[in-house]
Design a protein around this motif. Structure first.
Motif, short mmCIF file in Angstrom:
data_model
loop_
_atom_site.label_atom_id
_atom_site.label_comp_id
_atom_site.label_asym_id
_atom_site.label_seq_id
_atom_site.Cartn_x
_atom_site.Cartn_y
_atom_site.Cartn_z
N ARG A 123 -1.42 -10.21 -7.83
CA ARG A 123 -0.13 -10.10 -7.15
C ARG A 123 0.42 -8.67 -7.25
NH1 ARG A 123 1.07 -15.08 -9.85
NH2 ARG A 123 0.75 -16.84 -8.44
N LEU A 124 0.28 -8.09 -8.43
CA LEU A 124 0.77 -6.72 -8.61
C LEU A 124 -0.04 -5.75 -7.75
CD1 LEU A 124 2.60 -4.65 -9.88
CD2 LEU A 124 1.16 -4.67 -11.93
N VAL A 125 -1.35 -5.95 -7.66
CA VAL A 125 -2.17 -5.11 -6.79
C VAL A 125 -1.68 -5.21 -5.34
CG1 VAL A 125 -4.47 -4.85 -5.75
CG2 VAL A 125 -4.24 -5.12 -8.22
N ALA A 126 -1.44 -6.44 -4.87
CA ALA A 126 -0.96 -6.64 -3.49
C ALA A 126 0.39 -5.95 -3.27
CB ALA A 126 -0.85 -8.13 -3.19
N GLN A 127 1.27 -6.05 -4.27
CA GLN A 127 2.58 -5.40 -4.17
C GLN A 127 2.43 -3.88 -4.11
OE1 GLN A 127 5.35 -6.50 -7.32
NE2 GLN A 127 6.36 -4.50 -7.18
N LEU A 128 1.59 -3.33 -4.95
CA LEU A 128 1.39 -1.88 -4.98
C LEU A 128 0.75 -1.38 -3.69
CD1 LEU A 128 0.13 -1.55 -8.67
CD2 LEU A 128 2.28 -0.61 -7.75
N LEU A 129 -0.17 -2.15 -3.12
CA LEU A 129 -0.78 -1.76 -1.85
C LEU A 129 0.27 -1.71 -0.75
CD1 LEU A 129 -4.06 -3.89 -1.99
CD2 LEU A 129 -3.95 -1.39 -1.94
N GLU A 130 1.19 -2.66 -0.77
CA GLU A 130 2.24 -2.68 0.25
C GLU A 130 3.21 -1.52 0.08
OE1 GLU A 130 5.65 -5.82 1.85
OE2 GLU A 130 3.94 -6.54 0.67
N GLU A 131 3.47 -1.14 -1.16
CA GLU A 131 4.45 -0.08 -1.44
C GLU A 131 3.88 1.32 -1.34
OE1 GLU A 131 6.91 -2.71 -4.81
OE2 GLU A 131 5.66 -1.00 -5.40
N THR A 132 2.56 1.46 -1.45
CA THR A 132 1.95 2.79 -1.58
C THR A 132 1.29 3.20 -0.27
OG1 THR A 132 1.48 2.23 -3.89
CG2 THR A 132 0.39 4.18 -2.98
N PRO A 133 1.77 4.27 0.36
CA PRO A 133 1.13 4.74 1.60
C PRO A 133 -0.30 5.19 1.34
CG PRO A 133 3.27 5.81 1.23
CD PRO A 133 2.91 5.09 -0.04
N CYS A 137 -7.79 -0.79 -1.80
CA CYS A 137 -8.27 -1.59 -2.93
C CYS A 137 -9.75 -1.90 -2.72
CB CYS A 137 -7.48 -2.89 -3.04
SG CYS A 137 -8.08 -3.97 -4.37
N PRO A 138 -10.62 -1.42 -3.60
CA PRO A 138 -12.06 -1.72 -3.45
C PRO A 138 -12.37 -3.21 -3.53
CG PRO A 138 -11.72 0.09 -5.00
CD PRO A 138 -10.37 -0.49 -4.71
N ASP A 139 -11.65 -3.94 -4.38
CA ASP A 139 -11.81 -5.39 -4.56
C ASP A 139 -13.27 -5.77 -4.80
OD1 ASP A 139 -11.56 -8.07 -4.76
OD2 ASP A 139 -10.74 -8.40 -2.76
N GLN A 140 -13.72 -5.56 -6.01
CA GLN A 140 -15.12 -5.78 -6.36
C GLN A 140 -15.57 -7.23 -6.19
OE1 GLN A 140 -16.12 -5.43 -10.53
NE2 GLN A 140 -14.05 -5.92 -11.18
N TYR A 141 -14.63 -8.17 -6.12
CA TYR A 141 -14.99 -9.59 -6.01
C TYR A 141 -15.34 -10.01 -4.59
CZ TYR A 141 -13.22 -9.95 -10.75
OH TYR A 141 -13.03 -9.76 -12.10
#
Length: 332
Positions: A123-133, A137-141
């Motif tokens: 959830r924090l990754v998703a939030q940071l992606l939305e906030e950060t121009p 996210c490589p998302d290894q999974y």
């Protein structure tokens, strides 16, 4: 990156009538096999312009080897790296990440619904992606570039042994290494049997109930999108104690200091050794070194605290026995 040594282990299992080789991935620049995945996932985006040095930000949830691999590559190419971890991340890994210049964000509270930390991290990754121009996210999974990076891993083994690989023993987590090696074997039509090593309590192969594990690097609480169960010809489940015993045997008998999931593959080989035809070539992939496990796997006090006095297990005869099912269930 890559071209790591393949060494023969002739003392690991006494009386074993086959050859054992270890692909020692600690010799990648960041100290683990995850350097390959990190480089593959970032270089593709650097080449197509999605990542721009000096402007772009890479954001990923990882508390171990992948994070360190990403941190070093981001540092080299001038990319900002935000790494989302949780409070269980070791102080050593945090120090390494910060030394590479990573911006580390620590999740301290589990998901209220599941009690797991991973959903909160995501959830924090998703939030940071939305906030950060200009973020990525490589998302290894889920990223197919993760297994693709390990076509080269298997190619190096194939070249070194001239295709004579009867058994490949590989730990499974994101299943990137497993998937990439299995795909190479299919393409080349090699006769190799792939043995996937999973953790007791992991949901990757067979178990439906996840549980907390002490040894990181293999197993998963959520099936990754990359998982192809048919990539494995055989699955061996190992406990945390199996990993400790495997690591201790490896360093005692071969003077190879390797990480927890390396102990898992050693334990798995010991489990199936009696079934392997004489003269076979068996390859173990050792994902990382043991220097990041000195205060856990290689610390006698830590081992006694969690498992009691068990040193006789790595000083005793082979092979590693089947786990006691009562102890295995207690691990969960």
């Amino acid at each position: 990156m890559g071209n790591t040594p393949l060494i023969e282990l002739d003392r690991l299992i006494s009386g074993f009538s086959s050859h054992v080789f270890a692909k020692v991935e600690r010799f990648n620049p960041g100290g683990s096999i995850k350097d390959r995945s990190a480089l593959g996932m970032l270089m593709a985006r650097l080449r197509d312009g999605q990542l721009v040095p000096g402007r772009s930000t890479v954001i990923e949830s990882s508390s171990g080897n992948l994070a360190i691999g990403l941190a070093q590559i981001c540092g080299y190419f001038g990319l900002r790296f935000i790494c989302v971890v949780d409070f269980r991340t070791t102080q050593q890994n945090l120090a390494i990440l910060r030394a590479y210049g990573a911006d580390v964000r620590v999740v301290t509270e589990p998901d209220p619904a599941t009690g797991e930390l991973l959903p909160q991290r995501l959830r924090l990754v998703a939030q940071l992606l939305e906030e950060t121009p200009d973020s990525y996210c490589p998302d290894q999974y889920t990223n197919p570039l993760n297994p693709q990076a390990h076509l080269t891993t298997m190619a190096e083994i194939d070249t070194a042994l001239d295709g004579r690989i009867d058994y490949l023993v590989v730990s499974a987590g994101t299943t990137g290494t497993l998937g990439g090696c299995a795909e190479y074997i299919r393409r080349r039509k090699l006769p190799t049997k792939v043995v996937a090593v999973d953790a007791i309590g992991s949901v990757l192969f067979g178990s439906t109930v996840a549980c907390e594990r002490l040894i990181p690097g293999h197993g998963n609480s959520v099936p990754p999108r990359l998982l192809r169960r048919e990539d494995a010809h055989r699955v061996v489940h190992v406990s945390d104690l199996d990993c400790v015993v495997g690591c201790r045997r490896l360093v005692q008998r071969e003077a190879v200091l390797a990480g927890g999931s390396s102990g898992a593959v050693v334990a798995a080989l010991g489990r199936i050794a009696a079934e392997i035809p004489p003269g076979s070539n068996c390859v173990l992939i050792l994902p990382d070194g043991g220097d990041r496990y000195l205060d856990t796997v290689y610390d006698d006090q830590w081992v006694r605290h969690h498992f009691g006095e068990v040193s006789h297990l790595w000083k005793g005869p082979n092979p590693i026995p089947e786990p006691d099912q009562r102890k295995a269930s207690a691990q969960c």
